[in-house]
Design a protein around this motif. Structure first.
Motif, short mmCIF file in Angstrom:
data_model
loop_
_atom_site.label_atom_id
_atom_site.label_comp_id
_atom_site.label_asym_id
_atom_site.label_seq_id
_atom_site.Cartn_x
_atom_site.Cartn_y
_atom_site.Cartn_z
N TYR A 152 0.85 -1.18 0.00
CA TYR A 152 0.00 0.00 0.00
C TYR A 152 0.89 1.23 0.00
CZ TYR A 152 1.14 0.00 4.97
OH TYR A 152 1.81 0.01 6.16
N LEU A 153 0.28 2.38 -0.09
CA LEU A 153 1.04 3.63 -0.06
C LEU A 153 0.83 4.27 1.31
CD1 LEU A 153 2.78 5.53 -1.85
CD2 LEU A 153 0.67 6.70 -2.45
N GLU A 154 1.93 4.65 1.92
CA GLU A 154 1.86 5.28 3.24
C GLU A 154 0.98 6.54 3.17
OE1 GLU A 154 3.12 4.43 6.11
OE2 GLU A 154 4.51 2.79 5.57
N GLU A 155 0.12 6.67 4.14
CA GLU A 155 -0.76 7.85 4.21
C GLU A 155 0.08 9.14 4.28
OE1 GLU A 155 -4.56 8.75 3.70
OE2 GLU A 155 -4.10 6.70 4.28
N SER A 156 1.25 9.03 4.86
CA SER A 156 2.10 10.22 4.99
C SER A 156 2.54 10.76 3.63
CB SER A 156 3.33 9.90 5.85
OG SER A 156 4.08 8.86 5.25
N LYS A 157 2.61 9.86 2.62
CA LYS A 157 2.99 10.31 1.27
C LYS A 157 1.94 11.28 0.73
CE LYS A 157 6.44 7.31 0.29
NZ LYS A 157 7.74 7.46 -0.25
N LEU A 158 0.68 10.94 0.99
CA LEU A 158 -0.40 11.82 0.52
C LEU A 158 -0.37 13.14 1.28
CD1 LEU A 158 -2.90 12.33 -1.22
CD2 LEU A 158 -4.27 11.09 0.48
#
Ligand code: ZN
Length: 343
Positions: free
Chosen positions: A123-129
């Motif tokens: 998944y993509l880390e929420e922090s990236k968003l």
């Protein structure tokens, strides 16, 4: 274990198109040809117009390019072709097959026996968003130009906020977060602002596994156990089409293309959807996509309808109809009424 190399190549072609190198090697995984022993396609590792790359039809499904000499196992090939890290090729195989049929799932488990711990879909880390959202502070002007482009396409600020649309001021692209049914961030789709751009129109960041992702579905899934449960959705191609329908009060989801995958059908069912109004783009590819989707949805036991585009003038998609003020005035009909095409 049973892998259908033809189906796998289809999946790989689907994922490959999202990569930036997909632009320089558009033939990769095309030109399928069954030699009896191998399923041949154009090699993903270099450009060619004749299919030199083969996946063996027999377990353990070796891959061999008769042109460049590449030789490898199927999971390694997936990693090389899709720029994945070591071990992620297995994840791709699992996510491709795990939802399809139980028997396949268990066969796959056998195959990767000693790698059970690598089952999690990346998944993509929420922090990236969060970082992308925060990039606004570095270039407010660019952020505003992105937002005004979206407003120009008819979107209200509340719609843009709901779907978390932001601008990555570093790459100068609009960002469409793509979440799983349960709300986990899987990847972000980035799109150049405006209609004049050079290079790729879309870039994705995050997991390459997208076949189970249905844009907008996590909102519907949240309501599943409430009195506001949504059982019927409009199914459209792109996030902007989904958002267009949302804005006029019609529950919608986007399948991020014209191909509906079984994994996506399963997610719809898990979200409590029982009826689908097909409204892919008003073109040849959309028409083919809707015919295929209707069969898949019907087999899964869902009620399938189609939304009729006005015959004149020609509108391409939901977003154009939103701007023409017609999106909430369309006729929907059950596909069984025109049975012959679908049965
Ligand atoms: Zn090759």
């Amino acid at each position: 274990m049973h892998i259908d190399p033809k189906q796998l190549i289809e999946e790989l072609r689907f994922s490959f198109q999202y990569l930036s190198k997909g632009l320089s090697n558009p033939n990769a995984f095309t030109g399928l040809n069954d030699t009896g022993e191998w399923i041949m396609s154009c090699c993903p590792l270099h450009t060619e117009s004749r299919a030199s790359f083969g996946i063996s039809k027999e377990s353990p499904y070796h891959c061999n390019c008769f042109f460049c000499g590449y030789l490898g196992t199927i999971d390694n090939l997936i990693e090389n072709a899709l720029d994945l890290n070591e071990g992620e090729g297995i994840n791709f195989l699992v996510s491709t097959y795990i939802f399809e049929e139980k028997s396949r799932t268990f066969d796959m488990v056998d195959y990767i026996d000693n790698r059970r711990d690598k089952y999690v879909i990346p998944y993509l880390e929420e922090s990236k968003l969060v970082t992308l959202k925060k990039s606004r502070s570095k270039n407010e002007v660019l952020f505003q130009s992105g937002m005004s482009y979206m407003r120009g396409r008819g979107f209200k600020d509340c719609t843009l906020e709901t779907y978390e649309i932001c601008v990555d001021t570093k790459t100068e692209m609009l960002v469409f977060p793509q979440r799983t049914r349960t709300g986990q961030l899987r990847f972000v789709q980035k799109r150049k602002i405006g209609n004049n751009y050079h290079g790729a129109k879309f870039i994705n960041e995050g997991s390459t596994i997208k076949k189970d992702i249905v844009f907008g579905l996590h909102f519907i899934n949240k309501l599943r156990t409430t009195t506001n449960r949504i059982k019927r959705v409009r199914m459209v191609e792109s996030p902007t089409d989904c958002m267009s329908n949302y804005q006029i009060g019609i529950p919608a989801v986007s399948i991020n293309g014209r191909i509906l995958f079984r994994n996506q059908v399963r997610e719809l069912q898990l979200a409590g959807i029982e009826e689908v109004d097909l409204m892919l783009d008003n073109d040849k590819a959309g028409e083919k996509g809707m015919q295929d989707a209707a069969i898949l949805l019907d087999r899964a036991g869902l009620i399938v309808n189609r939304v009729r585009y006005p015959s004149f003038p020609v509108f391409k998609d939901s977003n154009e109809l939103l701007n023409a003020g017609l999106l909430d005035r369309l006729v929907t009909y059950n596909v069984n009424l025109i049975g012959a095409i679908f049965k």
